[in-house]
Every structure is written in C-alpha cells, then in structure tokens.
Design an enzyme around this catalytic site. Structure first.
Site, PDB file in Angstrom:
ATOM      1  N   HIS A   1      -9.054  -3.637  -1.897  1.00 37.80           N
ATOM      2  CA  HIS A   1      -8.087  -2.786  -1.196  1.00 37.80           C
ATOM      3  C   HIS A   1      -8.557  -1.322  -1.219  1.00 37.80           C
ATOM      4  CE1 HIS A   1      -3.711  -1.833  -0.209  1.00 37.80           C
ATOM      5  NE2 HIS A   1      -4.224  -0.645  -0.461  1.00 37.80           N
ATOM      6  N   GLU A   2      -8.963  -0.841  -2.382  1.00 31.97           N
ATOM      7  CA  GLU A   2      -9.358   0.573  -2.501  1.00 31.97           C
ATOM      8  C   GLU A   2     -10.671   0.840  -1.763  1.00 31.97           C
ATOM      9  OE1 GLU A   2      -7.144   2.562  -3.446  1.00 31.97           O
ATOM     10  OE2 GLU A   2      -5.873   0.965  -4.227  1.00 31.97           O
TER      11      GLU A   2
ATOM     12  N   CYS B   1       0.862  -1.191   0.000  1.00 30.55           N
ATOM     13  CA  CYS B   1       0.000   0.000   0.000  1.00 30.55           C
ATOM     14  C   CYS B   1       0.890   1.230   0.000  1.00 30.55           C
ATOM     15  CB  CYS B   1      -0.882  -0.006   1.250  1.00 30.55           C
ATOM     16  SG  CYS B   1      -1.924   1.452   1.411  1.00 30.55           S
TER      17      CYS B   1
ATOM     18  N   HIS C   1     -10.081   1.301   1.809  1.00 28.79           N
ATOM     19  CA  HIS C   1      -9.578   2.641   2.147  1.00 28.79           C
ATOM     20  C   HIS C   1     -10.728   3.612   2.411  1.00 28.79           C
ATOM     21  CE1 HIS C   1      -5.247   2.785   1.883  1.00 28.79           C
ATOM     22  NE2 HIS C   1      -5.208   2.205   0.705  1.00 28.79           N
TER      23      HIS C   1
HETATM   24 ZN    ZN Z   1      -3.550   1.307  -0.140  1.00 22.66          ZN
END
Ligand code: ZN
Length: 204
Positions: free
Chosen positions: A152-153, A110, A156
């Site tokens: 993953h995004e 990341c 976030h």
């Molecule tokens: Zn990330």
C-alpha cells in the site's frame, strides 16, 4: 506536529515521488519531516503514511502497527490476516524485489480516502529493499498484513491508490462496512456480491 493529510483527487497523490539521496535523508529537513509524519500517523491513527499524503513528493513512508490497534479484532481475524505488531520504521526509496503472488483479499482503507474501505487483493509476502532513516541499506521479507502495508505504501510513492486495485463493488463507507460486513470473511463478501451481480459489479 500534525500535518494535513491530502485527500483523493489531490494531484500530489497521483504523481510518482522523487528518490532521496543519502545526504537528503540525513538532512535536518527530512529528519523533521519523519518526526511530523510519525506524529500525524499516530494521531490519525493509521499503520502507514507516505510523504505524498502530506503533500511532499518524496519516496519516503513511515510504518507502525501497534498492538492497541488490534483490540477490535478477534484472535481468529488477526491470525487470518497474519497481523502482528510492527515497530515504527521508515522506508526510503523502497523497491519490491520479489513477491509471493498468492493473493490474499481483505478490506483495506487509506487515510487519503477517508471514511471508505474496499476489498483489495494483495500478494501474501514481499521482499523489499530500502534505506532507513539513517540512510542504511535494509532488506526485509514482509508477510501477511505487514506485506499489505508495504504494498500500500509503496503504491503511494508511485501515485497509485488502493482504489486502482480494489474489487470495485466492495467499496463501502466505514459505517456500512460495520453494518453489513462486520465479522464476515472477505471471501464470503465477495461470494455474496458475485452471486447477486454476476460480472456486472466489477468483481472480476
Ligand atoms: Zn494510503
């Protein structure tokens, strides 16, 4: 323009981001943010960047997996990861509406945890509904590495980082990843650490 990427511990990374209205998306301010995020992601380089990572608490992320990033992997590694080029696109207010929860485990990094990597289990495929940069409704079934990027995004945007989902004992600097686990399949890394640590290393 390149924006500064917030590092882990920065509180904007640990708060749920706000939704955008269609009007917000089409505003010059958001369009400019998208351009700057694209430049920042390409410069890093990275395959995804979420607005909170540049200090903006909005549910917006940019994604792009370029063929040139694949050169350091063998064809076998790319195929194992189900990794293929993904053209640049923008996801706004994304929702995972269904997932194939067959877990796949690979090292992941990341831009907000610079210099580190760890094995993270992710769903093999996810169906995501979102708005694009023109405020149009989109729905995509992402499979393999693309599904990993999406998860993953989207994490976030909820204030979640991969360190919350990783196999803790696999956390490593990128130098040591190269030194010890280069070309070792993630399943073998896990098996080795598990045999050494049993349940003490946070494997399970
Ligand atoms: Zn990330």
């Amino acid at each position: 323009m390149r924006l500064q990427i917030a590092q882990i511990g920065e509180q904007v990374l640990r708060a749920p981001a706000n939704e955008l209205s269609r009007q917000d998306i089409l505003s010059p301010k958001t369009q400019e943010l998208i351009e700057h995020m694209r430049d920042t992601m390409r410069n890093a380089p990275g395959v995804g960047l979420a607005a909170p990572q540049v200090g903006v608490p909005l549910q917006l992320a940019v994604i792009e997996d370029r063929e040139e990033y694949h050169k350091k992997f063998t064809p076998a590694q790319l195929s194992e990861r189900q990794r293929q080029p993904i053209p640049f696109h923008v996801i706004v207010n994304p929702r995972i509406v269904s997932a194939d929860n067959t877990g796949l485990e690979f090292f992941e990094g990341c831009l907000s945890v610079a210099g580190y990597s760890a094995i993270v289990p992710r769903a093999r495929a996810v169906t995501v509904e979102y708005l694009n940069e023109h405020a149009e409704n989109k729905r995509v079934e992402a499979v393999g590495w693309y599904a990993r990027i999406m998860q993953h995004e989207i994490d976030h945007l909820a204030g979640v980082l991969y360190v919350d989902r990783m196999r803790p004992c696999t956390l490593t600097t990128l130098e040591n990843l190269e030194r010890y686990w280069k070309d070792v399949p993630a399943s073998d890394v896990l098996a080795k650490l598990k045999s050494r640590l049993g349940n003490r290393g946070g494997y399970v």
